[in-house]
Design an enzyme around this catalytic site. Structure first.
Site, short mmCIF file in Angstrom:
data_model
loop_
_atom_site.label_atom_id
_atom_site.label_comp_id
_atom_site.label_asym_id
_atom_site.label_seq_id
_atom_site.Cartn_x
_atom_site.Cartn_y
_atom_site.Cartn_z
N HIS A 57 -29.16 -30.84 38.25
CA HIS A 57 -27.97 -30.36 37.53
C HIS A 57 -27.34 -31.46 36.67
O HIS A 57 -26.11 -31.56 36.58
CB HIS A 57 -26.92 -29.80 38.50
CG HIS A 57 -27.35 -28.59 39.26
ND1 HIS A 57 -26.99 -27.31 38.91
CD2 HIS A 57 -28.14 -28.45 40.36
CE1 HIS A 57 -27.52 -26.45 39.77
NE2 HIS A 57 -28.23 -27.12 40.66
N ASN A 130 -24.89 -20.75 42.07
CA ASN A 130 -25.75 -20.63 40.89
C ASN A 130 -25.48 -19.30 40.20
O ASN A 130 -24.77 -18.45 40.76
CB ASN A 130 -27.23 -20.69 41.28
CG ASN A 130 -27.75 -22.11 41.45
OD1 ASN A 130 -27.16 -23.07 40.96
ND2 ASN A 130 -28.86 -22.24 42.15
C1 HEM Z 1 -26.13 -30.34 42.53
C2 HEM Z 1 -28.92 -31.02 46.42
C3 HEM Z 1 -29.65 -26.24 46.73
C4 HEM Z 1 -26.19 -25.57 43.44
C5 HEM Z 1 -26.86 -30.93 43.52
C6 HEM Z 1 -26.95 -32.35 43.75
C7 HEM Z 1 -27.74 -32.53 44.84
C8 HEM Z 1 -28.14 -31.23 45.30
C9 HEM Z 1 -28.12 -33.84 45.49
C10 HEM Z 1 -26.27 -33.41 42.90
C11 HEM Z 1 -24.82 -33.48 43.32
C12 HEM Z 1 -24.07 -34.58 42.64
O1 HEM Z 1 -24.67 -35.55 42.16
O2 HEM Z 1 -22.82 -34.49 42.60
C13 HEM Z 1 -29.35 -29.78 46.85
C14 HEM Z 1 -30.17 -29.55 48.02
C15 HEM Z 1 -30.40 -28.21 48.10
C16 HEM Z 1 -29.69 -27.59 46.99
C17 HEM Z 1 -30.67 -30.64 48.96
C18 HEM Z 1 -31.19 -27.41 49.11
C19 HEM Z 1 -31.39 -27.83 50.34
C20 HEM Z 1 -28.76 -25.63 45.91
C21 HEM Z 1 -28.48 -24.23 45.88
C22 HEM Z 1 -27.49 -24.04 44.96
C23 HEM Z 1 -27.16 -25.34 44.40
C24 HEM Z 1 -29.16 -23.18 46.76
C25 HEM Z 1 -26.80 -22.79 44.54
C26 HEM Z 1 -26.65 -21.75 45.35
C27 HEM Z 1 -25.90 -26.80 42.91
C28 HEM Z 1 -24.97 -27.00 41.82
C29 HEM Z 1 -24.96 -28.37 41.55
C30 HEM Z 1 -25.88 -28.99 42.47
C31 HEM Z 1 -24.15 -25.94 41.11
C32 HEM Z 1 -24.17 -29.08 40.46
C33 HEM Z 1 -22.77 -29.42 40.92
C34 HEM Z 1 -22.02 -30.05 39.79
O3 HEM Z 1 -21.82 -29.36 38.77
O4 HEM Z 1 -21.66 -31.23 39.89
N1 HEM Z 1 -27.61 -30.28 44.48
N2 HEM Z 1 -29.07 -28.58 46.25
N3 HEM Z 1 -27.94 -26.28 45.00
N4 HEM Z 1 -26.44 -28.02 43.27
FE1 HEM Z 1 -27.74 -28.28 44.74
#
Ligand code: HEM
Length: 504
Positions: A57, A130
Site C-alpha cells: 500500500h 479494502n
Molecule cells: C497496509 C500487512 C492483510 C489492508 C499494510 C502494511 C502492512 C500490512 C505491514 C503497511 C502498514 C504501514 O506501513 O503503515 C498485512 C498483513 C496482512 C494484511 C500481514 C495479512 C495477514 C490486509 C487485508 C486488508 C489490508 C486483508 C484489507 C481488508 C491494508 C491497508 C493498508 C495496509 C488499507 C494501508 C494502510 C494505510 O493507508 O496506511 N498491511 N496486511 N491488509 N493493509 Fe494490510
C-alpha cells in the site's frame, strides 16, 4: 512591510540566516569550508528526507472528514462514537493501491486500500479495509509469500505473471478475490467511486456484555464506477496520479465525496452453524442471511495541508479498537494485529503514535510507555512511569473489558482444508451477479495477464475457473487457446493431483 514583521529565514534551530544562495568558500574560487553549518544542515537533512515506504500500500493519498451516525446501533455496540443519532466524529482516510511502489500508477489492477481513522473520545479507532469484501488468502502465514508474487521478480526486477499465477493457482482459496480483481472492479474509476469493506469479521459488544460478529461496508454515494482495462492502461500512462488528483481536486472544489456506512451483524450462536466458517475472509456473508444495516455517513471535506506530515506519516492498524469493538478469531486478522504497529515502529519509529496525524485528538493518551527515539510529547513529565503506583498515576478500568469468548482446542498448525465450497461464491459472482459485458471483460482481462504465464500454470489456473463455473473455465480456455479436455481433466482432480500433473 516593517523589518519586525518580515519573516526571516532561520536554521532549524531558529538562528537567522544571512545568505542562502552561496556557500562559504575560501576565496572566490576556493573550496567550501566545513564551518558552513547552514550548508551542512541543509545537505544533511536533505540526505535523510526519505523514510521507508509502506511495504504494501505504498502509493496512496488521504483526506480529512467526519462520520455522522444516522441509525441507532447502540444495542449492538457500546462504542461511544456510535452511541446516538446525529453524533459526529472527525476522521482521516487513506486510500491506496497495494502492490506498486510510491510512484506507481493509481489505475493499476489491484485491490484498493480503504483505511479510516476515527478520532473518538475513547481514543482512535481504525477500520483498515479494502475495496473488496474478500481476500486472496485466509491465513497470515501466507501473506509475505503472496506479496512477493505481487512485487518484482528477484532477478528480472519486473512484475512477473509466472510468479503471480503460479502462487494463485497453488492457492485455490484465492479464486473469489481473483474473480473480483480481474473484473473491472479491479480498476475503479477513482477513490471516490469505490466501496470499502472491513472484509474481516470483527466483534461488537454492548453495555450488557452481549456480543455479535460484524462486517463493515462503506458504499460510495457516487456508486461503484470502474474503468475498462484499456481505459486504465491509457490513464496509467497519461496520468499515473489520476485518483490522487481526482480526490484532491474534488475536495478543493467543495465537491465532497461521501459513503453510506453499513454493518452486517451475526449473532454468535448462528456463527457456529453457518454455511461456512464466518471468519474465513475468502467469503462474503450472504445479504439474504445478514442484510446491510445502516449506521452512518462518512464525508471527506478537507485536503491535507502537507502530504508527508498527514498522509505519508499516517499509521493505521486493525488493532486500534475502542470499547465496544474487538477482534474476531479470523486468523488473517490475528496476524494483522501484530504486523501494523510492528512495521510502523520500523517505518516511523517507536513513538509513531505521537505524530499529530496518529495521536488521539478527542481523547488523551495516558500510558506508562516512555522514552525511545523522538519522544516529543513531554514524555510523561515527572509523573510515575510504572504501574501499579501510589502516586495517582492512571489505572485500568474493568468497566471497559470485552466479554469473554469461549475457545478450546488442540494447539497445532491446523490447515484450512480446501473444499468445493471454496469455489461456490466465485461461481455465483460469475453466473448471477455479472452481466454479459462484465463476464466478457473478466475473461479478456484474465487472458491478457494469465496468457503471459507458462502454459502448465495457465492450465492449472483455468481448471480452477472451471471448478468455479464450467462456462467461466471454458471461456478462459478458449481465450487462451488451451485444450478444453485437459482443463476438464485437471478440474476433476484433487488440488494435490492437479499440482502434480502440472509440475515443471
Ligand atoms: C497496509 C500487512 C492483510 C489492508 C499494510 C502494511 C502492512 C500490512 C505491514 C503497511 C502498514 C504501514 O506501513 O503503515 C498485512 C498483513 C496482512 C494484511 C500481514 C495479512 C495477514 C490486509 C487485508 C486488508 C489490508 C486483508 C484489507 C481488508 C491494508 C491497508 C493498508 C495496509 C488499507 C494501508 C494502510 C494505510 O493507508 O496506511 N498491511 N496486511 N491488509 N493493509 Fe494490510
Amino acid at each position: 512591510m516593517s523589518d519586525l514583521k518580515k519573516k526571516i529565514l532561520t536554521t532549524n534551530l531558529g538562528n537567522p540566516v544571512y545568505e542562502d544562495q552561496a556557500s562559504i568558500t575560501a576565496g572566490e574560487s576556493g573550496p567550501t569550508l566545513l564551518q558552513d553549518t547552514h550548508l551542512i544542515e541543509k545537505l544533511a537533512h536533505f540526505d535523510r528526507e526519505r523514510i521507508p515506504e509502506r511495504v504494501v500500500h505504498a502509493k496512496g493519498t488521504g483526506a480529512h472528514g467526519y462520520f455522522e451516525v444516522t441509525h441507532d446501533v447502540s444495542r449492538f455496540t457500546r462504542a461511544a462514537f456510535l452511541s446516538e443519532i446525529g453524533k459526529r466524529t472527525d476522521l482521516f482516510v487513506r486510500f491506496s493501491t497495494v502492490g506498486g511502489e510510491k510512484g506507481s500508477a493509481d489505475s493499476a489492477r489491484d485491490p484498493r486500500g480503504f483505511a479510516v481513522k476515527f478520532y473518538t473520545e475513547e481514543g482512535n479507532f481504525d477500520m483498515v479495509g479494502n475495496n473488496t469484501p474478500v481476500f486472496f488468502i485466509r491465513d497470515a502465514i501466507k501473506f509475505p509469500d503472496f506479496i512477493h508474487t505481487q512485487k518484482r521478480h528477484p532477478a528480472r526486477h519486473t512484475q512477473n505473471p509466472d510468479m503471480m499465477w503460479d502462487f494463485l493457482s497453488l492457492t485455490p482459496e484465492s479464486i473469489h478475490q481473483v474473480t473480483i480483481l480481474f473484473s473491472d472492479r479491479g480498476t475503479p474509476k477513482s477513490f471516490r467511486h469505490m466501496d470499502g469493506h472491513s472484509s474481516h469479521t470483527y466483534m461488537w459488544y454492548n453495555q450488557a456484555g452481549e456480543y455479535y460478529w460484524i462486517k463493515w461496508h462503506f458504499k460510495a454515494d457516487l456508486g461503484f464506477q470502474t474503468l475498462t482495462r484499456e481505459e486504465a492502461t491509457e490513464l496509467a500512462g497519461k496520468n499515473p496520479d489520476s485518483a490522487t488528483k481526482d480526490l484532491y481536486d474534488s475536495i478543493a472544489q467543495g465537491d465532497y465525496p461521501s459513503w453510506t456506512v453499513y454493518v452486517q451483524i451475526m449473532p454468535p450462536e448462528e456463527a457456529k452453524n453457518y454455511k461456512f466458517d464466518p471468519f474465513d475472509i475468502t467469503k462474503v456473508w450472504y445479504h439474504a442471511d445478514y442484510p446491510l444495516i445502516p449506521v452512518g455517513k462518512m464525508v471527506l471535506n478537507r485536503n491535507p495541508e502537507n502530504f508527508f506530515a498527514e498522509v505519508e506519516q499516517a499509521a493505521f492498524s486493525p488493532g486500534n479498537f475502542v470499547p465496544g469493538i474487538a477482534a474476531s478469531p479470523d486468523r488473517m486478522l490475528q496476524g494483522r494485529l501484530f504486523s501494523y504497529p510492528d512495521t510502523q515502529r520500523h517505518r516511523l519509529g517507536p513513538n509513531f503514535h505521537q505524530i499529530p496525524i496518529n495521536a488521539p485528538k478527542a481523547a488523551k493518551a495516558n500510558s506508562y510507555q516512555r522514552d525511545g527515539f523522538m519522544a516529543i510529547d513531554g514524555n510523561g513529565g515527572a509523573s510515575p512511569n510504572y504501574y501499579p503506583n501510589s502516586f495517582g498515576g492512571p489505572a485500568p478500568d474493568p468497566q471497559f473489558a470485552p466479554p469473554p469468548v469461549d475457545v478450546a482446542g488442540m494447539v497445532s498448525r491446523h490447515p484450512y482444508v480446501l473444499s468445493d465450497i471454496d469455489f461456490v461464491q466465485a461461481g455465483e459472482l460469475y453466473r448471477r451477479v455479472m452481466s454479459d459485458q462484465d463476464r466478457a471483460n473478466l475473461v479478456s482481462n484474465i487472458c491478457d495477464s494469465l496468457g503471459q504465464a507458462q502454459q502448465r500454470i495457465q492450465l492449472r489456473q483455468t481448471a480452477l475457473f472451471y471448478k468455479a463455473d464450467p462456462d467461466y473455465g471454458q471461456k478462459v480456455a478458449e481465450g487462451l487457446g488451451l485444450d478444453l479436455a485437459a482443463v476438464k481433466d485437471l478440474a476433476a482432480m484433487s488440488q494435490e493431483e492437479r499440482v502434480k500433473a502440472t509440475q515443471a
